[in-house]
Design a protein around this motif. Sequence first.
Motif, PDB file in Angstrom:
ATOM      1  N   HIS A 245       1.586   1.469   9.118  1.00  0.00           N
ATOM      2  CA  HIS A 245       2.264   1.269   7.832  1.00  0.00           C
ATOM      3  C   HIS A 245       2.255   2.542   7.003  1.00  0.00           C
ATOM      4  O   HIS A 245       3.275   2.906   6.404  1.00  0.00           O
ATOM      5  N   THR A 246       1.118   3.226   6.984  1.00  0.00           N
ATOM      6  CA  THR A 246       0.993   4.417   6.147  1.00  0.00           C
ATOM      7  C   THR A 246       1.876   5.546   6.662  1.00  0.00           C
ATOM      8  O   THR A 246       2.537   6.242   5.880  1.00  0.00           O
ATOM      9  N   ILE A 247       1.922   5.733   7.976  1.00  0.00           N
ATOM     10  CA  ILE A 247       2.806   6.748   8.553  1.00  0.00           C
ATOM     11  C   ILE A 247       4.258   6.403   8.228  1.00  0.00           C
ATOM     12  O   ILE A 247       5.046   7.262   7.820  1.00  0.00           O
ATOM     13  N   ARG A 248       4.591   5.141   8.387  1.00  0.00           N
ATOM     14  CA  ARG A 248       5.968   4.687   8.128  1.00  0.00           C
ATOM     15  C   ARG A 248       6.330   4.888   6.652  1.00  0.00           C
ATOM     16  O   ARG A 248       7.435   5.324   6.321  1.00  0.00           O
ATOM     17  N   HIS A 249       5.399   4.593   5.777  1.00  0.00           N
ATOM     18  CA  HIS A 249       5.628   4.744   4.340  1.00  0.00           C
ATOM     19  C   HIS A 249       5.821   6.212   3.987  1.00  0.00           C
ATOM     20  O   HIS A 249       6.726   6.572   3.214  1.00  0.00           O
TER      21      HIS A 249
ATOM     22  N   PHE B  15       0.848  -1.194   0.000  1.00  0.00           N
ATOM     23  CA  PHE B  15       0.000   0.000   0.000  1.00  0.00           C
ATOM     24  C   PHE B  15       0.886   1.246   0.000  1.00  0.00           C
ATOM     25  O   PHE B  15       1.768   1.401   0.835  1.00  0.00           O
ATOM     26  N   GLY B  16       0.645   2.124  -0.948  1.00  0.00           N
ATOM     27  CA  GLY B  16       1.472   3.322  -1.098  1.00  0.00           C
ATOM     28  C   GLY B  16       2.411   3.216  -2.286  1.00  0.00           C
ATOM     29  O   GLY B  16       3.042   4.212  -2.661  1.00  0.00           O
ATOM     30  N   GLN B  17       2.501   2.031  -2.887  1.00  0.00           N
ATOM     31  CA  GLN B  17       3.305   1.870  -4.095  1.00  0.00           C
ATOM     32  C   GLN B  17       2.366   1.724  -5.284  1.00  0.00           C
ATOM     33  O   GLN B  17       1.672   0.719  -5.402  1.00  0.00           O
ATOM     34  N   LEU B  18       2.332   2.722  -6.146  1.00  0.00           N
ATOM     35  CA  LEU B  18       1.436   2.710  -7.297  1.00  0.00           C
ATOM     36  C   LEU B  18       2.040   1.901  -8.436  1.00  0.00           C
ATOM     37  O   LEU B  18       3.255   1.685  -8.471  1.00  0.00           O
ATOM     38  N   PRO B  19       1.207   1.453  -9.378  1.00  0.00           N
ATOM     39  CA  PRO B  19       1.731   0.660 -10.514  1.00  0.00           C
ATOM     40  C   PRO B  19       2.767   1.446 -11.308  1.00  0.00           C
ATOM     41  O   PRO B  19       2.704   2.680 -11.407  1.00  0.00           O
TER      42      PRO B  19
ATOM     43  N   MET C 154       8.075  10.271  -6.449  1.00  0.00           N
ATOM     44  CA  MET C 154       7.845   9.913  -7.845  1.00  0.00           C
ATOM     45  C   MET C 154       8.008   8.409  -8.054  1.00  0.00           C
ATOM     46  O   MET C 154       7.255   7.787  -8.817  1.00  0.00           O
ATOM     47  N   ARG C 155       8.961   7.814  -7.367  1.00  0.00           N
ATOM     48  CA  ARG C 155       9.113   6.358  -7.453  1.00  0.00           C
ATOM     49  C   ARG C 155       7.896   5.649  -6.859  1.00  0.00           C
ATOM     50  O   ARG C 155       7.428   4.646  -7.405  1.00  0.00           O
ATOM     51  N   ALA C 156       7.392   6.176  -5.743  1.00  0.00           N
ATOM     52  CA  ALA C 156       6.189   5.588  -5.148  1.00  0.00           C
ATOM     53  C   ALA C 156       5.001   5.701  -6.095  1.00  0.00           C
ATOM     54  O   ALA C 156       4.129   4.832  -6.111  1.00  0.00           O
ATOM     55  N   ALA C 157       4.975   6.769  -6.881  1.00  0.00           N
ATOM     56  CA  ALA C 157       3.889   6.979  -7.838  1.00  0.00           C
ATOM     57  C   ALA C 157       4.077   6.183  -9.127  1.00  0.00           C
ATOM     58  O   ALA C 157       3.245   6.267 -10.029  1.00  0.00           O
TER      59      ALA C 157
END
Length: 553
Positions: free
Chosen positions: A536-540, A111-115, A153-156
């Motif tokens: 997880h989301t805070i950590r990400h 979660f937080g890593q887009l395709p 940008m990498r996460a996106a």
Amino acid sequence: MDIKDTLLAAIEEAAKAAIADGVFPEAQLPNIILEVPPKKEMGDFATNFAMQSAKAFRMNPRKIAEEVTGRINGDWLEHVEIAGPGFINFFLKANVLYDGLKAIMDRGESFGQLPKKDMKPVQVEYVSANPTGPLHVGHGRGAAAGSALVNVMRAAGYPVTSEYYINDAGNQINNLALSVDHRYLELLGKATEDTFPENGYHGADIIDTAQRIIKKDGDKYLNMSEEERLNIFKELALKEKLAALKEDLAAFNCEFDVWYSERTLHPDKVKAAIEALQKNGKIYEEGGALWLKSTDYGDDKDRVVIRDNGVPTYLAADIAYHKDKFERGFGKLINIWGADHHGYICRVKAAMSALGYNADDLDVLLLQMVRLLRGGELVKLSKRTGQTVTLAELIEEVGTDAARYFFIMRSMDSQLDFDLDLAKSKSNENPVYYIQYAHARICSIFRQAEETGLKVTDGVELSLLKDETEIDIINKLQEYEEEIERAAAEYAPQRIARYAYELAGKFHSFYNQCRILGVDDKLAEARLALVTVTAHTIRHALGILGVSAPEKM
């Protein structure tokens, strides 16, 4: 497709259906914007689409809203309300909220890593400070913002390469050698302060370099010619300064994929760039110098690229460098420069256009100044050296986490007042402490849950999460990946800093309102599931910012 995408598609389809029915005239639909209303009674999502399209449809916004809402239906929608001049408020069925949370849970660590996006690679070049001395706080802001931009940008899903351009050619490196040489001679009693080079570097680090040379090799360089000594000192100093620079950046959680030496441009790549411009008819000779016809592309005057003595200008090297970037296959170039380079943008873009590239494929982000404040007073100079405060000194005083967060939390194009006292404080007024404390609190909950045997099972009943603070967290979690997408597209990593702060705030409100342990087992399990995803989301998000997520504080 998540619920927001579903809703956007439904609005678009309803508007197109109204056009097909002849109710709306043929027109270009505006970009549909969905927002989470500030109050729960205003719905789960709202749009101003009716006001946006009023001019195109030549119709009253409320009438547009009525026609659109009358054509929207779905098993995910409880009801729709039209408010004020034409706002459309959507109320979703309760199961939609929990289905969304379950989908996030199922994503786990992804979660937080887009395709990944199918596109040419993007290059982000930032910091690129001259390797002639230590990095200062201004460079630190560029390092934090640049690396966070790369991360988001990498996460996106963007294919991104980060690059540092080493200015290891030209006068600044010659002046570095002259400075070290003079300090070397001075320390050996062969020179005095009053003969220090006019454009030399006065930093204490130059003296340190000279002392290290003497400690290792003594006075053996005294018997050499000045030219020989300068060539040796140039390489010794450059190697040392670059190593120190890399060390400072690594300590600041800033790593680069590529370290690109300016020296590799000379002479062949610079010559090739100038010849390409000449072939395109974009270079002319005047006064023995070669000039770029940059006024053809909006510059206020033409620019010299080769001086009358045959020596290339800095612009010539920059043209060759950017040409080389495109030749390496990058489809988008992003440069982060200091605000003092504002006037330089037009000439580099002009050169790219003159070479046949699309100047819009080069984006330059300007980084505004940083003011350090201590006790409300402006801090200009280092206590240690009496010169500019270095990045290493800032890290030593406030830590990497606080320094990075404070640098990123404001837009790059706005001046930043960095409050040193606030950055060091362990209070809720310190935003990075506030966020990290939320994560540490959740980790404490995990430890207590483990002691009692509480864990999340496949049959967790998320529908038991009915408290307003729980619903707020769920809604906020479902915004995260859209925030990543927008932050990347807008080159705005500060959006992630703000998001992390807001999510932490919603968790703290929940923590003060709702117990996890000591309540009904099924409710405790549902709440544990909620805080697991929150952690997880805070950590990400903190990972994107290059900030740590401590488990204890």
